[in-house]
Design an enzyme around this catalytic site. Structure first.
Site, PDB file in Angstrom:
ATOM      1  N   PRO A  85      36.570  82.065  46.037  1.00 26.83           N
ATOM      2  CG  PRO A  85      36.018  83.772  44.536  1.00 26.83           C
ATOM      3  CD  PRO A  85      37.187  82.995  45.084  1.00 26.83           C
ATOM      4  CB  THR A 164      34.832  87.225  39.192  1.00 22.08           C
ATOM      5  OG1 THR A 164      35.207  86.804  40.500  1.00 22.08           O
ATOM      6  CG2 THR A 164      34.859  86.039  38.243  1.00 22.08           C
ATOM      7  NE  ARG A 173      29.844  76.864  34.614  1.00 21.30           N
ATOM      8  CZ  ARG A 173      29.845  77.678  35.653  1.00 21.30           C
ATOM      9  NH1 ARG A 173      29.089  77.406  36.703  1.00 21.30           N
ATOM     10  NH2 ARG A 173      30.597  78.762  35.669  1.00 21.30           N
ATOM     11  CE  LYS A 234      38.154  83.384  41.308  1.00 21.05           C
ATOM     12  NZ  LYS A 234      37.252  82.726  40.396  1.00 21.05           N
ATOM     13  CG  HIS A 258      35.213  80.683  36.927  1.00 20.69           C
ATOM     14  ND1 HIS A 258      35.040  82.051  37.016  1.00 20.69           N
ATOM     15  CD2 HIS A 258      34.183  80.150  37.647  1.00 20.69           C
ATOM     16  CE1 HIS A 258      33.949  82.316  37.731  1.00 20.69           C
ATOM     17  NE2 HIS A 258      33.414  81.182  38.134  1.00 20.69           N
ATOM     18  NE  ARG A 261      32.358  75.956  38.605  1.00 15.56           N
ATOM     19  CZ  ARG A 261      31.656  74.915  39.044  1.00 15.56           C
ATOM     20  NH1 ARG A 261      32.188  73.707  39.022  1.00 15.56           N
ATOM     21  NH2 ARG A 261      30.435  75.075  39.497  1.00 15.56           N
ATOM     22  CB  SER A 290      42.436  76.787  37.646  1.00 16.58           C
ATOM     23  OG  SER A 290      41.461  77.833  37.708  1.00 16.58           O
ATOM     24  N   GLY A 291      43.114  73.863  39.554  1.00 13.86           N
ATOM     25  CA  GLY A 291      43.862  72.608  39.450  1.00 13.86           C
ATOM     26  C   GLY A 291      44.774  72.296  40.612  1.00 13.86           C
ATOM     27  NE  ARG A 313      35.717  71.570  40.248  1.00 14.35           N
ATOM     28  CZ  ARG A 313      36.209  72.374  39.316  1.00 14.35           C
ATOM     29  NH1 ARG A 313      37.441  72.851  39.415  1.00 14.35           N
ATOM     30  NH2 ARG A 313      35.471  72.723  38.267  1.00 14.35           N
TER      31      ARG A 313
HETATM   32  C1  LIG Z   1      31.045  75.207  42.912  1.00 10.21           C
HETATM   33  C2  LIG Z   1      31.869  76.359  42.461  1.00 10.21           C
HETATM   34  C3  LIG Z   1      31.325  77.636  42.508  1.00 10.21           C
HETATM   35  C4  LIG Z   1      32.076  78.743  42.122  1.00 10.21           C
HETATM   36  N1  LIG Z   1      31.550  79.994  42.225  1.00 10.21           N
HETATM   37  C5  LIG Z   1      32.315  81.081  41.902  1.00 10.21           C
HETATM   38  C6  LIG Z   1      31.827  82.399  42.088  1.00 10.21           C
HETATM   39  O1  LIG Z   1      30.700  82.607  42.528  1.00 10.21           O
HETATM   40  N2  LIG Z   1      32.639  83.436  41.745  1.00 10.21           N
HETATM   41  C7  LIG Z   1      33.912  83.235  41.286  1.00 10.21           C
HETATM   42  O2  LIG Z   1      34.625  84.190  41.010  1.00 10.21           O
HETATM   43  N3  LIG Z   1      34.393  81.985  41.105  1.00 10.21           N
HETATM   44  C8  LIG Z   1      33.645  80.918  41.418  1.00 10.21           C
HETATM   45  N4  LIG Z   1      34.158  79.655  41.254  1.00 10.21           N
HETATM   46  C9  LIG Z   1      35.551  79.485  40.766  1.00 10.21           C
HETATM   47  C10 LIG Z   1      36.540  79.451  41.932  1.00 10.21           C
HETATM   48  O3  LIG Z   1      36.641  80.697  42.555  1.00 10.21           O
HETATM   49  C11 LIG Z   1      37.935  79.061  41.461  1.00 10.21           C
HETATM   50  O4  LIG Z   1      38.351  79.926  40.435  1.00 10.21           O
HETATM   51  C12 LIG Z   1      38.047  77.613  40.978  1.00 10.21           C
HETATM   52  O5  LIG Z   1      37.290  76.755  41.795  1.00 10.21           O
HETATM   53  C13 LIG Z   1      39.522  77.209  40.998  1.00 10.21           C
HETATM   54  O6  LIG Z   1      39.729  75.944  40.481  1.00 10.21           O
HETATM   55  P1  LIG Z   1      39.855  74.611  41.390  1.00 10.21           P
HETATM   56  O7  LIG Z   1      38.462  74.298  41.796  1.00 10.21           O
HETATM   57  O8  LIG Z   1      40.443  73.633  40.462  1.00 10.21           O
HETATM   58  O9  LIG Z   1      40.724  74.964  42.578  1.00 10.21           O
HETATM   59  C14 LIG Z   1      33.405  78.540  41.646  1.00 10.21           C
HETATM   60  C15 LIG Z   1      33.943  77.252  41.599  1.00 10.21           C
HETATM   61  C16 LIG Z   1      33.202  76.164  41.999  1.00 10.21           C
HETATM   62  C17 LIG Z   1      33.831  74.802  41.954  1.00 10.21           C
END
Ligand SMILES: Cc1cc2nc3c(=O)[nH]c(=O)nc-3n(C[C@H](O)[C@H](O)[C@H](O)COP(=O)(O)O)c2cc1C
Length: 365
Positions: A85, A164, A173, A234, A258, A261, A290-291, A313
């Site tokens: 998400p 989450t 951030r 999550k 996350h 983040r 993540s990653g 991402r």
């Molecule tokens: C732009 C962005 C917005 C995100 N928004 C949410 C969110 O609304 N809720 C949530 O549970 N995780 C959110 N995430 C985290 C992602 O669900 C996920 O855990 C994370 O992107 C995984 O790492 P990766 O980007 O390295 O694959 C967000 C991530 C990004 C990059």
């Protein structure tokens, strides 16, 4: 995916898609997507930690072409990969999560739909009626708003829910502070029509930075007893939290930081995974994000005990580079690389993978 993209060398690797995405975004949006929290120790570690996981190959294994399909909560997955998400999706492409959900439908994988999407959860389900969709939301704000989201996901036919738990407030951030980034209702308010700003801010943890956090496993457990849908938790990084989540009724443990983040300084998820898998010991499936940036990362996570992985991402890069087709292309490249890695590893299918297939790489970096 169209022949055009398939034969175009510009779309030949995931890194090229990443570069395309970066080029398509304005600088502030780019930082919002790429950035992490604090000094970004965890953000970087999420990726570099995969370099320390090596393969222990078996030659002449007598195994045929590798199978990549699996299932999670009774949902058949053509590949062991779901989309994560990510809110504010319209910032990356005008079709946002609509394109992601349709890509998941076309590929035969599941999409975890964000509460903070630019589009409503009902629109997203209707736009991809055969997609496996899982509804994400935040245990924040009032019980009433929490249950309202839960019931909307149930009524719209979502197959599972995803809570989450690592976001009681958004992380520190610094890129957002530097560039003055503000989240606006039109990009994250798909589920909250004008007038619903307070509920939306509660859901995103923006109000809770100034109030007492009131959520606990006990509270979640009580509220989740009211639904028949299975739920995923999550944001788990320790065996202790995995146990608490199972005791609260979770059906899947989703190991995540996350994407670096939230709390900077936590372990990379691939480092945190083994202790969680050992604690859970087959009671419930474990998934991880993540990653993940390439097919071999998926194989490593599954060898270490994950049932499937989740891409954040990487899916957003596909989206920003080419909408639905871009996301489909990401899946195609992951599929091809995984097939080659598994063949070279001497593994039959991803379901048979065990930790015997991996070895710690020490020293040289
Ligand atoms: C732009 C962005 C917005 C995100 N928004 C949410 C969110 O609304 N809720 C949530 O549970 N995780 C959110 N995430 C985290 C992602 O669900 C996920 O855990 C994370 O992107 C995984 O790492 P990766 O980007 O390295 O694959 C967000 C991530 C990004 C990059």
């Amino acid at each position: 995916v169209s022949e055009l993209i398939d034969n175009d060398r510009e779309w030949a690797t995931l890194e090229l898609i990443h570069q395309k995405a970066i080029a398509a975004l304005d600088p502030t949006t780019r930082e919002f997507l790429e950035g992490g929290s604090g000094s970004e120790v965890t953000l970087k570690r999420n990726m570099s930690a995969f370099d320390s996981v090596g393969f222990a190959t078996t030659t002449m294994s007598g195994r045929g072409f590798p199978g990549l399909s699996t299932s999670l909560l009774g949902i058949d997955l053509h590949l062991p990969i779901l989309t994560a998400p990510f809110g504010a999706d319209k910032l990356f492409h005008s079709e946002g999560q609509k394109a992601v959900t349709r890509a998941a439908q076309a590929v035969g994988v599941a999409s975890i739909v964000p509460e903070a999407s630019s589009f409503s959860l009902e629109t997203l389900a209707e736009g991809a009626p055969k997609a496996a969709v899982i509804g994400q939301f935040h245990p924040l704000g009032t019980d009433e708003n929490f249950l309202k989201m839960l019931h909307r996901y149930e009524d719209a036919g979502y197959q599972a829910l995803c809570l989450t738990v690592d976001c009681p407030t958004p992380g520190w951030r610094e890129h957002n502070l530097r560039n003055g980034y503000v989240i606006t209702q039109d990009v994250v308010g798909g589920n909250y029509p004008p007038g619903g700003e307070v509920a939306m801010q509660e859901a995103l943890g923006q109000l809770y930075a100034h109030k007492e956090p009131v959520w606990s496993w006990e509270k979640i457990s009580g509220l989740m007893r009211t639904t028949k849908l299975p739920w995923i938790v999550k944001g788990i990084l320790t065996a202790r939290d995995a146990r608490a989540a199972i005791n609260a009724g979770a059906s899947v443990i989703y190991v995540s930081n996350h994407g670096g983040r939230q709390l900077d300084g936590v372990q990379a998820t691939i480092e945190a995974l083994p202790a969680i898998v050992a604690e859970v010991a087959g009671e419930v499936p474990v998934i991880l994000d993540s990653g993940i940036r390439r097919g071999s990362d998926v194989v490593k996570a599954i060898a270490l005990g994950a049932t499937a992985v989740v891409i954040g991402r990487l899916a957003a890069y596909g989206l920003a580079s080419g909408g639905q087709q871009g996301v489909e292309r990401v899946f195609k490249l992951l599929e091809r690389e995984m097939q080659i890695v598994l063949q070279l590893l001497g593994a039959g299918s991803i379901r048979e993978l065990t930790s015997d297939a991996v070895i710690e790489l020490k020293g040289v970096a």
